[in-house]
Design an enzyme around this catalytic site. Sequence first.
Site, mmCIF file in Angstrom:
data_model
loop_
_atom_site.group_PDB
_atom_site.id
_atom_site.type_symbol
_atom_site.label_atom_id
_atom_site.label_comp_id
_atom_site.label_asym_id
_atom_site.label_seq_id
_atom_site.Cartn_x
_atom_site.Cartn_y
_atom_site.Cartn_z
ATOM 1 N N PRO A 14 0.908 -1.118 0.013
ATOM 2 C CA PRO A 14 -0.155 0.230 0.104
ATOM 3 C C PRO A 14 0.763 1.300 0.129
ATOM 4 C CG PRO A 14 0.227 -0.595 2.184
ATOM 5 C CD PRO A 14 0.934 -1.818 1.248
ATOM 6 N N ASP A 37 4.732 1.925 -11.578
ATOM 7 C CA ASP A 37 3.400 2.431 -11.683
ATOM 8 C C ASP A 37 3.313 3.786 -11.054
ATOM 9 O OD1 ASP A 37 2.427 0.488 -13.419
ATOM 10 O OD2 ASP A 37 1.236 -0.512 -11.701
ATOM 11 N N LYS A 59 -0.235 4.898 -15.191
ATOM 12 C CA LYS A 59 -1.547 5.029 -15.651
ATOM 13 C C LYS A 59 -2.530 5.011 -14.632
ATOM 14 C CE LYS A 59 -1.901 0.046 -16.334
ATOM 15 N NZ LYS A 59 -0.918 -0.587 -15.946
ATOM 16 N N ASP A 95 -1.169 -5.871 -4.307
ATOM 17 C CA ASP A 95 -1.204 -7.187 -4.770
ATOM 18 C C ASP A 95 -1.012 -7.274 -6.382
ATOM 19 O OD1 ASP A 95 -0.708 -10.214 -3.766
ATOM 20 O OD2 ASP A 95 -1.941 -10.045 -5.703
ATOM 21 N N MET A 177 -12.371 1.066 -6.779
ATOM 22 C CA MET A 177 -12.585 2.049 -7.759
ATOM 23 C C MET A 177 -14.236 2.212 -7.709
ATOM 24 S SD MET A 177 -10.017 0.048 -10.700
ATOM 25 C CE MET A 177 -10.505 -1.415 -10.083
#
Length: 241
Positions: A14, A37, A59, A95, A177
């Site tokens: 995290p 990322d 992204k 993960d 999300m």
Amino acid sequence: MEQLGKVYIVGAGPGPADLLTVKAHDCIKEADVILYDALISRDVRTLFPENAELIFVGKRAGDGVDVTERQNSIHHKIEKHAKQGKVVVRVKSGDPMIFSRGAEETSYLQEKNIPFEVVPGISAFNAASAEFGIPLTDRRGSNSLHLLSGRDVAGKLLSVKQLVSILENRGTAVIYMGTKVLEEIYEALDVVHRECIQATIVSRSGRWDAQKFKGTLQEMVSLNSETPVKTPALIYLRMEC
């Protein structure tokens, strides 16, 4: 004959570096190339070796870049460096096999016969649960755990019928999300379920500005409408009546 390197798809957890697994830390230290990322924290990035080639492939949803095209570009970058005999470490938040396109990357590597290994990480649902004391299961009221995405890859809203079934059977639902579709989920529910569902939203778990909001589903919808919760965020739902 070309000598293949090896690819490690590593879960960075995290955010805090001390929540990396020992294996993840070792892979990062040995990397020739690291692809990482947007959600990889500064804390973790400080562990990247000075002599490693660092490639940012971040992204975010809604940034206007074609998702498929960008993912294909990541695949090709990984393949190129692996075929040069390098140790390639693909660092992904949480993960790598939970809502993180890890399955697409491993499938591509299998197709290309490139050796790889997946190194698991602490996922956001675990981290937020530990950080804010949110029980994932509880023999007094929740006997199963379900991870859901607010929308599927085609943009379709999650199945509200499936969600209701989970909650009615005393399961805990964790929606990734989901803050942008929270009101849509609420509107699709009948009055009884609207009143009985308790919601906890955790924003930016593992970061200095992490927050927890708890209340009825209606209260969380109102809160998120007035001042949108900072992302990334998770929504925990349980039936309380």
